[in-house]
Scaffold this active site. Structure first.
Site, mmCIF file in Angstrom:
data_model
loop_
_atom_site.group_PDB
_atom_site.id
_atom_site.type_symbol
_atom_site.label_atom_id
_atom_site.label_comp_id
_atom_site.label_asym_id
_atom_site.label_seq_id
_atom_site.Cartn_x
_atom_site.Cartn_y
_atom_site.Cartn_z
ATOM 1 N N HIS A 111 35.936 -2.825 4.146
ATOM 2 C CA HIS A 111 37.027 -3.335 3.315
ATOM 3 C C HIS A 111 38.285 -3.632 4.137
ATOM 4 C CE1 HIS A 111 38.057 0.891 3.521
ATOM 5 N NE2 HIS A 111 37.252 1.248 2.537
ATOM 6 N N HIS A 171 37.199 4.098 -12.097
ATOM 7 C CA HIS A 171 37.913 5.280 -12.572
ATOM 8 C C HIS A 171 38.151 5.092 -14.067
ATOM 9 C CE1 HIS A 171 38.889 7.090 -8.663
ATOM 10 N NE2 HIS A 171 39.138 5.865 -8.230
ATOM 11 N N HIS A 185 28.873 -2.255 0.168
ATOM 12 C CA HIS A 185 29.834 -1.145 -0.027
ATOM 13 C C HIS A 185 30.128 -1.028 -1.513
ATOM 14 C CE1 HIS A 185 33.680 1.114 1.310
ATOM 15 N NE2 HIS A 185 33.536 1.278 0.002
ATOM 16 N N ASP A 202 33.412 -2.754 -2.595
ATOM 17 C CA ASP A 202 34.192 -1.522 -2.765
ATOM 18 C C ASP A 202 34.532 -1.313 -4.237
ATOM 19 O OD1 ASP A 202 35.426 0.856 -2.080
ATOM 20 O OD2 ASP A 202 37.311 -0.071 -1.481
ATOM 21 N N LYS A 260 29.060 7.553 7.027
ATOM 22 C CA LYS A 260 30.396 7.073 6.695
ATOM 23 C C LYS A 260 31.468 7.995 7.251
ATOM 24 C CE LYS A 260 33.609 4.701 4.484
ATOM 25 N NZ LYS A 260 33.576 4.207 3.103
ATOM 26 N N ALA A 308 43.129 5.386 -7.009
ATOM 27 C CA ALA A 308 42.954 4.135 -6.271
ATOM 28 C C ALA A 308 41.542 3.609 -6.466
ATOM 29 C CB ALA A 308 43.220 4.364 -4.788
ATOM 30 N N LEU A 349 29.078 4.118 -6.978
ATOM 31 C CA LEU A 349 28.398 4.229 -8.264
ATOM 32 C C LEU A 349 28.790 5.499 -9.016
ATOM 33 C CD1 LEU A 349 24.796 3.044 -7.293
ATOM 34 C CD2 LEU A 349 26.641 1.702 -8.326
ATOM 35 N N ARG A 350 29.433 6.444 -8.330
ATOM 36 C CA ARG A 350 29.753 7.752 -8.902
ATOM 37 C C ARG A 350 28.447 8.489 -9.254
ATOM 38 N NH1 ARG A 350 34.374 6.801 -6.433
ATOM 39 N NH2 ARG A 350 35.973 5.746 -7.668
ATOM 40 N N ASN A 354 30.851 9.624 -1.284
ATOM 41 C CA ASN A 354 31.999 10.505 -1.543
ATOM 42 C C ASN A 354 31.954 11.093 -2.953
ATOM 43 O OD1 ASN A 354 32.548 7.859 -2.486
ATOM 44 N ND2 ASN A 354 34.755 8.217 -2.427
#
Length: 348
Positions: free
Chosen positions: A175, A252, A14, A248, A100, A264, A17-18, A42
């Site tokens: 997670h 950011h 999990h 996870d 997911k 988050a 990587l953006r 996401n």
């Protein structure tokens, strides 16, 4: 007490990587330790089908360090409109390994997520048929439910029903953060597993809130009471094959974390296995780390274990105050503090 620890190369089940300019940094950090990683979908827009997954996969592969064999394992982002045909095409691709479930609004870039579990039942049925895993962000999102109670509420209201309705569907409860989640996974069938992060093993909500708010400990699901942290440590170090490594790691930019309304996510990929080693050593369970990090995940996914190895040495080093993240910087977990284990470089 040994000062060296050699493990079969682990995988991260999990990771975030953006996309875009940050990929050389996030992929590089993951690839220094892990052979493979389950890549969270996401993005904006999200990865909704095999074609979008392939395009993202190619961008990740292009960002790998020279000579790296790091393999991204792609994931579909379930929406209310995901069809059985989308599932079958993704499975046939050979590079999409899971789908997911993000409840809409549960976490970063989840606005396109599922608004009602019942709406994805046709997709879940197709996933069970073709052998595609379901990955679950297990929190309800209703405003009246306390943020610290949202995982347990999700188990009671949704997850129990899903695993009963689709008994052949393999489910990863991602997670996990509570004793309730540990007990649910332990009691469930062999088709239910869970990932556990390093930060949920090392920290509880006191670390985030006592003496001042520490935004770099803020993640979703949020850190819980120490009794839940202890339950996670028990599970991770138990040798139970249902529990395995999933960082996870979620980068950011510094300005987005250190803000009046901060994002988050904890960035741990830069030293993931070192952080896990510290948690396992606290329990005198370093002998259980290899199975948790390198065996249980591929076994659950039905994939071969890696064949090469990594070595950790007992050597103190200081975590940098920040790391590059595209045109910005990211503050890693434990920035400016000391870690006791260090990965020997040049092993990728």
């Amino acid at each position: 007490m040994s000062d060296r620890l050699t493990l079969l190369r682990p995988d991260d089940w999990h990771i975030h990587l953006r996309d875009g300019a940050v990929l050389p940094h996030t992929v590089g950090d993951a690839a220094r330790t892990f052979g493979r990683a389950i890549i969270m979908p996401n993005l904006v827009p999200p990865v909704r089908n095999a074609a979008e997954a392939d395009a993202y996969r190619q961008r990740i592969l292009a960002a790998r360090p020279a000579g790296s064999r790091f393999e991204p394992l792609m994931v579909l982002y379930l929406t209310d409109n995901t069809s059985p045909e989308d599932v079958r095409a993704a499975k046939a691709s050979g590079f999409v390994h899971a789908a997911k479930l993000y409840p809409a609004g549960a976490t970063t870039n989840s606005d396109s997520g599922v608004t009602s579990i019942d709406k994805i039942f046709p997709a879940l049925e197709a996933m069970a048929e073709v052998g595609m895993l379901l990955l679950v962000h297990g929190e309800v999102t209703r405003a009246e439910i306390d943020v610290f109670d949202r995982e347990k509420a999700f188990i009671d209201e949704h997850l129990t029903r899903v695993v009963e309705r689709f008994p052949t569907l393999k489910v990863v409860f991602e997670h996990i953060t509570t004793r309730d989640a540990v007990q649910f996974v332990e009691a469930a069938s062999a088709n239910v597993g869970a990932t556990i992060t390093a930060h949920h093993l090392l920290y509880n909500r006191n670390h985030m809130l006592v003496g001042g708010i520490r935004p770099h400990f803020y993640c979703l699901p949020i850190l819980k009471r120490n009794v839940h942290q202890e339950a996670l440590l028990d599970a991770a170090t138990s040798g139970n094959v249902k529990f395995f490594l999933g960082t996870d790691s979620a980068p950011h930019a510094k300005h987005a974390k250190e803000a009046a309304c901060g994002c988050a996510g904890c960035y741990t990929a830069f030293a993931a296995i070192e952080l896990y080693a510290e948690a396992f050593e606290q329990r005198n369970a370093l002998d259980k780390l290899e199975a948790f990090a390198s065996f249980h995940g591929p076994d659950f996914y039905g994939l071969p274990r890696n064949t090469d190895s990594i070595t950790l040495v007992r050597e103190e080093w200081t975590v940098p105050a920040s790391l590059p993240l595209g045109e910005n910087s990211v503050v890693p977990l434990r920035a400016g503090e000391t870690l006791r284990w260090k990965l020997l470089e040049g092993q990728a």
